[in-house]
Write an enzyme that holds these catalytic residues in place. Structure first.
Site, PDB file in Angstrom:
ATOM      1  N   MET B   1     -22.291   5.117 -17.399  1.00  0.00           N
ATOM      2  CA  MET B   1     -22.601   5.962 -16.265  1.00  0.00           C
ATOM      3  C   MET B   1     -23.334   7.201 -16.756  1.00  0.00           C
ATOM      4  O   MET B   1     -24.334   7.079 -17.421  1.00  0.00           O
ATOM      5  CB  MET B   1     -21.308   6.344 -15.519  1.00  0.00           C
ATOM      6  CG  MET B   1     -20.274   5.249 -15.530  1.00  0.00           C
ATOM      7  SD  MET B   1     -20.562   3.990 -14.254  1.00  0.00           S
ATOM      8  CE  MET B   1     -19.810   2.589 -15.031  1.00  0.00           C
ATOM      9  N   CYS B   2     -22.745   8.349 -16.597  1.00  0.00           N
ATOM     10  CA  CYS B   2     -23.510   9.557 -16.860  1.00  0.00           C
ATOM     11  C   CYS B   2     -22.555  10.663 -17.292  1.00  0.00           C
ATOM     12  O   CYS B   2     -21.339  10.488 -17.323  1.00  0.00           O
ATOM     13  CB  CYS B   2     -24.244  10.013 -15.598  1.00  0.00           C
ATOM     14  SG  CYS B   2     -25.083   8.688 -14.714  1.00  0.00           S
ATOM     15  N   ARG B   3     -23.103  11.783 -17.631  1.00  0.00           N
ATOM     16  CA  ARG B   3     -22.358  13.009 -17.930  1.00  0.00           C
ATOM     17  C   ARG B   3     -23.030  14.132 -17.156  1.00  0.00           C
ATOM     18  O   ARG B   3     -24.251  14.144 -17.016  1.00  0.00           O
ATOM     19  CB  ARG B   3     -22.411  13.334 -19.431  1.00  0.00           C
ATOM     20  CG  ARG B   3     -21.900  12.254 -20.391  1.00  0.00           C
ATOM     21  CD  ARG B   3     -20.384  12.188 -20.436  1.00  0.00           C
ATOM     22  NE  ARG B   3     -19.861  11.410 -19.330  1.00  0.00           N
ATOM     23  CZ  ARG B   3     -18.557  11.307 -19.046  1.00  0.00           C
ATOM     24  NH1 ARG B   3     -17.637  11.928 -19.784  1.00  0.00           N
ATOM     25  NH2 ARG B   3     -18.152  10.599 -18.022  1.00  0.00           N
ATOM     26  N   ASN B 112     -21.590  11.068 -11.114  1.00  0.00           N
ATOM     27  CA  ASN B 112     -21.289  10.148 -12.207  1.00  0.00           C
ATOM     28  C   ASN B 112     -20.420   9.047 -11.623  1.00  0.00           C
ATOM     29  O   ASN B 112     -19.448   9.327 -10.917  1.00  0.00           O
ATOM     30  CB  ASN B 112     -20.526  10.858 -13.328  1.00  0.00           C
ATOM     31  CG  ASN B 112     -19.999   9.879 -14.365  1.00  0.00           C
ATOM     32  OD1 ASN B 112     -20.611   8.845 -14.612  1.00  0.00           O
ATOM     33  ND2 ASN B 112     -18.847  10.205 -14.946  1.00  0.00           N
TER      34      ASN B 112
END
Lengths: 282, 282, 282, 282
Positions: B1-3, B112
């Site tokens: 996913m993401c930060r 996220n």
């Protein structure tokens, strides 16, 4: 808008198609003569058929004129059926998913022109796309939605009919939103064997489209030209604007016309949009 | 996913936020400890507020860790409210229009997590977006559709309520398509004055989310730290994972919680999705 | 540093080389096991031989793992000799001219490792490049300067000797600048027919290098594996780290060794740098 | 070649400089009137001074006309001293390290024109760069080498003298290589306080260069123009070609001239290259 080139014929290095001639497609990316814009520097794409039935596509957001990867690939890849497109964005983002040609299975599609007031009509058009096809839309262009409308309306079985129905739908939705001339287009599409091209606009003042003279006629005209002796008699180019000034080599496609390049005699016919029978809600 | 990282407080050079600490956001782009993916190299974005009420955004498809323009901008731009996001694509294209934070007027949004089986539910969700907002969708991410659903359902008037209704809608549509756990999320959104953050997932095992300890408490804990003396007492960071290992500096946001960073006392509350009253057709 | 793969053998779709295996090169771009860095996301390149004696190269500054053009090309291009390289920059700019493999005429070159304190020794090394070759240097990497030193010192006539002389020169210049261990390297180079690989470092603790077991031995070990039956007995892979965990398939190249993959029996020999006879001024 | 703009004066949003006027710099990127090329689409850069003495730079390989990040930054960043440059490559790679303005410490430099037959003379010119400065050269342009020659020859102490010596050296090296007209140039450089501009070419037919009329004269000419009332009287623009057609607003810099924009009266003087006293070996 854009410039494009569709080639069908003897296998040829792609660089022969893109970089040769007094007025090659790459030259047109910097200095188009006939285009609505003189610079077509908002990305480009090529599609070609090799062994697999599904074509390869290469998309880049850089201007074509200085792209080193395009130069490399064009110098090492040969194909009998090539689509090439250079983009001048009418506002949409410059991203690979907005680069032509678009692909679905073994089909390629590219478009010069626009669906007018696309922001207004986009929702209605997207709703008319087959829900199965809807998730395949990757970018934000009118051209890709147009392709998916044509697929929804039978492109794979009856290309001229499906494009006529898609254009009829776009004109119907546009007129419901008060758009005077909903579409301006030249389009090329292929399944890897036949190649269809269309020239049409709601205002009947369509962007230019040309096809190359039959190879046997070119051989008679230019008996000393080695290229014309070398390529297959079935070889044909369809282009947004001529690649050079060779007399007798290029012929304008008439207004409101579709044509097909195919084994045996190629054909041209009148193009008439087919309005939807069940009206689309605006 | 993401930060991601959201900062509200004393004006600070963006590089202090992105590049400082044992475990800065830029370090996390290469080596995340807590993320679903260890590498977050599929583009990034920052958004910040300067004089104008509308924030600036900078999006890039390059990995953040080596981006020279990000380094330059971060070293020369200060702001009191900064969003930063590094992306690990779950399949969507790497293009600027898919980079967070997304913007609408004076609002920013970043996410996220994911809407599960997005390809299946995308059409229904897009149809639920206000037709006026529909043309604003520029990319192809679930996160941007989520933002536009929240806007449709009242984000600008009632952020916690609008996000609860958007999540309720996504869960309703997902369950109609047979998706067991339709959403996984941490979200940050702001209007330039207040900053809301959310931690939730349908399976109640949400991605990590942390907020920084109040500055007056940090001053007591670390009387010799010059940064804590220097910044305003209202200064607060909300982050996907801690930027360092300073004891007492970071606090986990509880499962199914929303919070707001605002002038005066910040708040945290339980987060419960609100299902749609009129059912959405699947 | 970087990861690389060199293939010589039966013509194969490039995607078989890049995307197959438990631990493919593309997987290594995100999660290298043996590399000095775990992420190799600072651009990549491939080089391959088709009909022309000069190879094609494709360079991109995007991480390899999500590059759509690489996926397309790899799925449609076959070759009997392929170089692929994924980069983890040690500080230099992320730009196409810094992507391996580098090309000169019909030669390709790629390198994992570094010339230590390159900023200090670069000027002396660049001065040692043949002035005729000097203008060909397009990027700013140590690897490209190393290639041009090898070309200057006879790569096209005697690859092992030229690389030994180039390494000797680099060590000589480095030691004059007080660099303790001037070079760390695995290198592959080819003229389209033979493929040479080198493993060496001044500290004799070189980056890993592996070659695949001879096909006839693999057929005996794995009589049911269709790939081993299908490919030519001369087929060989040389790689920075194994592409999978198949027992008996991968063999470490010993420290300070060069080898050649060629028609007939391949060979391995000790590698010893040859210092310059006429000293280079520091 | 290229187009550029240098601004010194009252702090202004960068978008006022780049996007305003009948013939803004961004418009020139697509349709230059006076340039050697009509399209300047091979990357761009801006440099500006904020609080820090060292300027910020932003470089992009995309054409300026459609770059969304440039539009964002220009709309949110103000500065009293801005350099902007749009590139038309004469052959070199399109990469950020080849984008102007170049920076050294608190200095910026940009160039329109070329060092002729640069491939032939590059080695000699690079050898003339101070070995301390040599590792700072990041790209492959003639313009960056020219900057480093000027730095080597005293730019930071005596800009007009250093540029005269650098041009003299380039002409000396060029003539030794048989180049008839070694240099064609307009150049701007600044330390953040003063701004120097140069117009010169070996053939005395230099690319165009203009400066804006003094603000007090513009106020008299156009008493109703609010911009002229608003900006400081010291405000000055130096540009490759006028940004609009306002009568009396733009003045051609004479052939072979340098000028300085500084606190108090600006100045213009004849520019004469100074040949090297100790000859450079060709």
């Amino acid at each position: 808008m854009c410039r494009w080139l569709a080639y069908s014929g003897s296998p040829l290095l792609i660089e022969e198609l893109l970089y040769s001639g007094d007025h090659s497609l790459i030259d047109q990316s910097l200095h188009s003569r006939f285009g609505a814009e003189t610079t077509n520097g908002d990305g480009f794409g090529i599609g070609w058929y090799a062994q697999a039935p599904e074509p390869a596509v290469f998309h880049s957001v850089e201007p074509a004129w200085n792209d080193r990867n395009l130069r490399e690939l064009a110098g090492h890849i040969s194909s009998h059926l090539v689509f090439a497109h250079i983009r001048a964005s009418t506002g949409g983002a410059i991203q690979q998913t907005n680069c032509h040609p678009f692909r679905h299975g073994s089909w390629l599609w590219m478009h010069n022109g626009l669906i007018r007031d696309f922001e207004q009509v986009k929702r209605d058009l997207v709703l008319a796309v087959d829900p199965e096809l809807f998730p395949e839309i990757q970018g934000t262009t009118d051209s890709e939605v147009f392709f998916h409308l044509a697929l929804t309306l039978g492109l794979e079985d009856d290309p001229p009919g499906a494009v006529a129905r898609a254009v009829g739908l776009i004109e119907d939705v546009g007129s419901k939103h008060g758009v005077e001339y909903p579409i301006q287009m030249t389009v090329a599409t292929t399944n890897g064997n036949e190649l269809w091209a269309f020239r049409y606009s709601s205002e009947h003042q369509s962007r230019s489209l040309y096809f190359s003279t039959a190879v046997d006629a070119l051989r008679t005209l230019y008996p000393d030209n080695p290229l014309f002796q070398q390529v297959d008699v079935e070889t044909r180019l369809v282009v947004s604007e001529p690649l050079g000034d060779l007399a007798g080599a290029w012929n304008a496609v008439p207004e409101s016309t579709w044509g097909v390049v195919q084994p045996g005699a190629d054909e041209m016919h009148d193009f008439t949009p087919v309005p939807p029978t069940s009206p689309v809600a605006a």
